[in-house]
Design a protein around this motif. Structure first.
Motif, PDB file in Angstrom:
ATOM      1  N   THR A   1       0.832  -1.204   0.000  1.00 39.28           N
ATOM      2  CA  THR A   1       0.000   0.000   0.000  1.00 39.28           C
ATOM      3  C   THR A   1       0.862   1.247   0.000  1.00 39.28           C
ATOM      4  N   GLU A   2       0.239   2.347  -0.323  1.00 36.45           N
ATOM      5  CA  GLU A   2       0.850   3.665  -0.190  1.00 36.45           C
ATOM      6  C   GLU A   2       0.023   4.446   0.822  1.00 36.45           C
ATOM      7  N   GLY A   3       0.688   5.088   1.766  1.00 31.84           N
ATOM      8  CA  GLY A   3      -0.048   5.779   2.824  1.00 31.84           C
ATOM      9  C   GLY A   3      -0.444   4.780   3.907  1.00 31.84           C
ATOM     10  N   PRO A   4      -1.276   5.168   4.873  1.00 32.73           N
ATOM     11  CA  PRO A   4      -1.833   6.523   4.991  1.00 32.73           C
ATOM     12  C   PRO A   4      -0.786   7.496   5.513  1.00 32.73           C
ATOM     13  N   TRP A   5      -1.038   8.759   5.364  1.00 35.46           N
ATOM     14  CA  TRP A   5      -0.159   9.777   5.893  1.00 35.46           C
ATOM     15  C   TRP A   5      -0.770  10.288   7.192  1.00 35.46           C
ATOM     16  N   ALA A   6      -0.313   9.704   8.284  1.00 34.76           N
ATOM     17  CA  ALA A   6      -0.884  10.004   9.595  1.00 34.76           C
ATOM     18  C   ALA A   6      -0.118  11.152  10.242  1.00 34.76           C
ATOM     19  N   ASN A   7      -0.806  12.234  10.516  1.00 27.78           N
ATOM     20  CA  ASN A   7      -0.176  13.381  11.164  1.00 27.78           C
ATOM     21  C   ASN A   7      -0.248  13.213  12.686  1.00 27.78           C
TER      22      ASN A   7
END
Length: 748
Positions: free
Chosen positions: A488-494
């Motif tokens: 997978t790509e991401g998720p981008w967790a802030n």
């Protein structure tokens, strides 16, 4: 009372009788007139109604406020009767019941010197048409027969004082009730009157012909597994259970008090429910009251999972209200055993819960390992024992927490067996390493066992990042480096700065197809530190630290990031694997209670125990051993000190190598997980002189709870009971939650 002027009849003054009433009442005045015949006069009609219930049910009664008897000389020595003038209207599908009560059955003069008794002092109706001399009474008619009723008080109200009823709706129905007196010439003159007489009518406000209990509060009753009620901590008092019950019984006189709550009988599954005095509250729909049941008296005992019927009998009204399966007996104890998966707890009631957790042991010894001794010690390869933690905290009904029960580490391989690195237990147990080749042979020495995982309870995490995965399959992307092929790509967790555990649920991903993770932030420009990965079935746990430096600078539109990513490496031959859930837990703030896991054992050291005051490994040999200086004993976790947040350190893996010095070198064990995990020896096998090592257990912690306790097996001054009664026989971890107090629990 109407004032009457009287004159002498012969030598005697004629008596005056007054039956005074209030609320929903009538009055009877027996007066002496100078006329030559008896006269009956009425004091006016009163009409009263109940409030209209939500169902539309109501009750209306018209009655005479006063009935006056005038008696001349010819009216003595006979029974005089007068109709009470009562008419009833109700739309209740089950009709009505009408009673009359009085607090005193005598008519008395104002000065109290003279009285006239009621003619029926029994508790039952008497079939008769006439009264005895110098007495008074109330008659009802059944068919063509007259019955003299007893005069009940509110506290002794019974069916014998029923003066009229119907089993269906009625309009202006006449109640066949008469008031009577029998006066002799020898009766002293004066004005005789009663205490207030009260009409008491009841209807069922339910919209059908059924008699259901309208509502019951506190229907979940916690019981211990043996059927006993909850024991309140720390007072150790058994608790009874408080119910609040409403029945659709509408009383005509809403102000009528209950001097004796025995007028209602309540049972829950056959167990009496004792009404609490002064708990009655009336409204337009019925009567609400509170009662308490002691389920310790049930014979046989109820058990969790059973249900019970509640029955309310209204005495003397004869209406029985009930609700089947109204009460559910729930288990006051919820136990979570090891599954190798996150588990969810939904609290069944709002209550105070004692939370207990026990970490898992390090890897078990094999039979061959258990037969070994070294310097006389029989603890060779003995694992560290999981620690214990408990605390008390209140939770609301339906509140959720997550439960992670630690798994024990994998056993080490035997000397001469095929080598492998022993896997650390679920939830942070560190991996043990295989033994090194024995100098001069092609066999391997003893391996080191895996560390045990910690057990913890943490708040429920609602954010699931699986929905933000940009692409489900990036493995066939021709523009990517083949060594960086991810599922997978991401998720981008802030996420803020901290120590984390990513919990990833997968499908169609067997262990053989999983090749690790990539963990970074800032679109891959920054790498996360302290990364440790475990896979158990469909779940992958990834531990990592995000320090915030260097800052993320490669995100679009000024997004400060950090855009943390956890990507899974999967064999390209597997085209079915997918991620269904990805949640992040901050290990430094999210966990409420943690019980440390025990470390794996090695040939020279017993694994450090989890959670207590002494989590360090135990050296089994002699300090005079010629190789003692080449042994290492890394520390265990203590409170906020240890090697890694949440997981135990793993021993470095190695290939088919011989030790640096020509002395047999066993494998190194993995440390136990915990609030802080224990430490394991990290030196390089090829360059280090280390010939053997132990590993430390993980620390325990209790946060935001009352009565916290943390202990390790064998800690001085600490009870060993948890290891006798709570620890499972398989030595995996365990979590137990026990209700120790709740709002509806009433102490003895």
């Amino acid at each position: 009372m109407k004032k009457i002027t009287r004159r002498t009849l012969g030598k005697n003054l004629a008596p005056v009788f007054s039956f005074l009433g209030c609320l929903a009442v009538f009055a009877i005045s027996l007066l002496i007139y100078s006329s030559t015949y008896a006269v009956v006069t009425y004091g006016g009609t009163e009409t009263k109604s109940t409030e209209t219930a939500t169902s539309g049910a109501y009750f209306t009664m018209a009655y005479q406020k006063a009935v006056n008897f005038g008696i001349d000389n010819t009216s003595f020595n006979q029974t005089l009767k007068a109709d009470a003038g009562v008419y009833v209207t109700t739309n209740s599908p089950t009709g009505y019941k009408l009673y009359i009560t009085g607090a005193d059955n005598k008519l008395k003069t104002s000065d109290g010197l003279h009285e006239i008794p009621y003619n029926n002092l029994t508790a039952n109706q008497i079939q008769k048409s006439n009264l005895d001399r110098n007495s008074w009474g109330i008659f009802v008619k059944k068919g063509s027969q007259d019955y003299l009723i007893p005069l009940c008080t509110i506290a002794t109200l019974s069916e014998s004082c029923l003066i009229s009823k119907n089993n269906g709706p009625v309009t202006n129905e006449h109640a066949s009730v008469e008031f009577a007196a029998h006066v002799g010439t020898d009766l002293a003159s004066g004005s005789y009157h009663s205490v207030p007489l009260v009409y008491s009518a009841v209807i069922n406000t339910n919209s059908t012909a059924e008699f259901p209990i309208r509502s019951i509060k506190n229907t979940k009753v916690p019981l211990m597994p043996n059927g006993e009620t909850v024991t309140k901590k720390p007072s150790n008092l058994k608790l009874r259970h408080l119910f609040e019950i409403e029945v659709p019984l509408l009383e005509f006189d809403q102000t009528m008090t209950r001097p004796d709550q025995s007028m209602y009988t309540i049972s829950v599954g056959g167990v009496d429910c004792e009404i609490i005095a002064n708990s009655f509250v009336k409204n337009k729909d019925g009567v609400t009251f509170k009662c308490v049941s002691d389920f310790n008296t049930a014979n046989p005992k109820f058990t969790p999972g059973q249900k019970a019927e509640v029955v309310v009998t209204t005495k003397p009204y004869g209406y029985t209200f009930s609700k089947q399966n109204a009460v559910e007996f729930i288990n006051a104890v919820t136990t979570f055993n090891y599954t190798g998966t996150p588990q969810e707890m939904i609290f069944p009631i709002s209550a105070s819960y004692m939370l207990e957790a026990m970490g898992a042991n390090g890897g078990d010894r094999t039979p061959l390992q258990a037969s070994q001794t070294w310097y006389g010690s029989n603890e060779v390869m003995m694992p560290g024992i999981g620690g214990y933690a408990k605390g008390t905290r209140s939770f609301n009904e339906n509140e959720k927490v997550m439960v992670f029960v630690g798994g024990k580490g994998q056993s080490a391989h035997d000397r001469g067996a095929a080598p492998y690195d022993a896997k650390g237990g679920f939830n942070g147990g560190g991996n043990g390493s295989s033994g090194l080749l024995v100098p001069g042979t092609n066999i391997y020495s003893w391996g080191g066992a895996g560390g045990g995982g910690s057990s913890d309870i943490r708040p429920y995490e609602i954010d699931d990042y699986a929905q933000f995965l940009r692409h489900r399959d990036k493995r066939t992307d021709a523009f990517r480096n083949p060594s960086d092929i991810h599922l997978t790509e991401g998720p981008w967790a802030n996420l803020p700065i901290g120590y984390y555990q990513a919990v990833i649920k997968t499908i169609n991903l067997p262990d053989a197809d999983f090749e690790g993770v990539s963990a970074y932030y800032d679109l891959g420009y920054g790498s996360l530190s302290d990364v440790y990965t475990q896979k158990f079935g469909d779940y992958i746990l990834v531990y990592f630290a995000y320090a915030g430096t260097p800052a993320a600078t490669h995100l679009e539109d000024g997004n400060p990031g950090p855009a943390i990513e956890i990507r899974l490496k999967v064999k390209t031959t597997n085209q079915a694997a997918d991620i269904t859930s990805m949640k992040f837990y901050n290990m430094s703030i999210n966990r409420l209670i943690v019980a440390g896991g025990g470390a794996g054992g090695s040939y020279i050291a017993k694994g450090g125990n989890g959670g207590g005051a002494n989590t360090n490994p135990k050296y089994l040999g002699s300090t005079s051993d010629p190789n003692f200086s080449n042994f290492r004993f890394p520390e265990g976790g203590i409170g906020y000190r240890g090697c890694f947040f949440g997981y135990g350190a793993s021993a470095p893996s190695h290939g088919a190598i011989y030790p640096r010095v020509p002395v047999e070198s066993a494998g190194r064990p993995g440390a136990g997980g915990g609030w802080f995990g224990g430490c394991a020896e990290q030196s390089d096998y090829s360059t280090s002189p280390v010939l053997g090592a132990g590993a430390g257990g993980g620390s325990g912690l209790v946060r935001q709870m009352s009565s916290p306790e943390i202990s390790g097996y064998g800690d001085a001054g600490k009870s060993q009971e948890p290891w006798n009664t709570l620890q499972p026989s398989d030595k995996n971890g365990v979590v137990r939650m026990t209700i120790v107090d709740y709002e509806a629990g009433v102490s003895y």
